[in-house]
Design a protein around this motif. Structure first.
Motif, PDB file in Angstrom:
ATOM      1  N   SER A 193       0.940  -1.291   0.054  1.00 46.73           N
ATOM      2  CA  SER A 193      -0.001  -0.162   0.001  1.00 46.73           C
ATOM      3  C   SER A 193       0.822   1.119   0.047  1.00 46.73           C
ATOM      4  O   SER A 193       0.663   2.212  -0.703  1.00 46.73           O
ATOM      5  CB  SER A 193      -0.727  -0.065   1.386  1.00 46.73           C
ATOM      6  OG  SER A 193      -1.695   1.116   1.262  1.00 46.73           O
ATOM      7  N   SER A 197       0.708   3.974  -2.619  1.00 46.44           N
ATOM      8  CA  SER A 197       0.494   5.579  -2.611  1.00 46.44           C
ATOM      9  C   SER A 197       1.612   6.593  -3.128  1.00 46.44           C
ATOM     10  O   SER A 197       1.354   7.912  -3.341  1.00 46.44           O
ATOM     11  CB  SER A 197       0.348   5.619  -0.951  1.00 46.44           C
ATOM     12  OG  SER A 197       1.751   5.554  -0.327  1.00 46.44           O
ATOM     13  N   THR A 210      -4.340  -0.605  -5.005  1.00 43.66           N
ATOM     14  CA  THR A 210      -4.071  -0.977  -3.666  1.00 43.66           C
ATOM     15  C   THR A 210      -5.245  -2.268  -3.409  1.00 43.66           C
ATOM     16  O   THR A 210      -4.940  -3.173  -2.732  1.00 43.66           O
ATOM     17  CB  THR A 210      -4.482  -0.035  -2.407  1.00 43.66           C
ATOM     18  OG1 THR A 210      -3.552   1.096  -2.884  1.00 43.66           O
ATOM     19  CG2 THR A 210      -4.370  -0.314  -1.335  1.00 43.66           C
TER      20      THR A 210
END
Length: 225
Positions: A193, A197, A210
């Motif tokens: 994740s 990001s 994700t």
């Protein structure tokens, strides 16, 4: 006359004996026989166990060594079992799990591009809705409706870029190996994740990537039997 014959005979015997003693072949044979007798005597002596004259219930005055080694199979098997138990369970990575995850991700993105390219009647008002429903029904990965909407509305370049990163980060997660416990699985998903990001993409696309990863990341360490 007899004395003379005996003398001649003795000389002949001595001469023959002297010839034998000087004959190299005779010397080799004699030495070979002598060595054989010595070796045989040594082996016979070492193989013959010493005998003890003992009576029932009588204590030996010295240690008596058994001529044979006897294996205690019960004790040996117990030690083997204990050694196996001390090693513990061994886990090895199952690369098929990683391959299946990558294949599913590729199948999803291929389906997205296929749905985006669908030819829909110009008179149809809800073109995106039709595509979203088709993607939802045929997607190899179960996602939320918002993810399907994001995928359908994204540009082809964005989809290809997202595909590349999803595959890269999935491989990175599996290469580190994922143990079958909640903490390790959670850690690998967090790493994935975090990497997602940092992409230079719209937030909804990063969320899509994700969510794809979270559905595909699973333990790949299996018990080695």
């Amino acid at each position: 006359m007899d004395l003379q014959r005996n003398t001649v005979g003795s000389k002949q015997i001595f001469k023959n004996f002297n010839w034998f003693m000087k004959n190299r072949r005779f010397q080799q044979v004699t030495i070979g026989i002598a060595i054989f007798i010595i070796i045989y005597a040594l082996i016979a002596t070492s193989l013959t166990p010493q005998k003890y004259n003992l009576h029932p219930n009588e204590y030996a005055t010295e240690d008596i060594i058994s001529p044979k080694d006897v294996i205690n199979e019960v004790a040996t098997n117990k030690k083997i079992e204990q050694a196996i138990a001390d090693v513990g369970e061994i886990y090895t990575p199952d690369r098929n799990i990683q391959k299946q995850a990558i294949d599913k991700a590729n199948s999803f993105f291929n389906k997205v591009l296929e749905v985006q390219a669908m030819q829909i009647s110009p008179d149809e008002k809800n073109k995106d809705e039709i595509k979203v429903n088709k993607l939802s029904s045929e997607s190899p990965i179960k996602l939320a409706k918002d993810d399907y909407i994001t995928a359908v509305q994204a540009s082809k370049d964005d989809i290809n870029s997202l595909r590349t990163r999803v595959i890269e980060y999935l491989n990175a997660a599996f290469e580190k190996n994922i143990n079958d416990n909640e903490n390790d699985l959670k850690e690998k998903k967090q790493d994935y994740s975090y990497a997602m990001s940092n992409l230079v993409l719209r937030k909804d696309l990063k969320d899509l990537g994700t969510n794809i990863g979270f559905m595909l990341i699973k333990p790949n360490m299996v018990l080695d039997i």
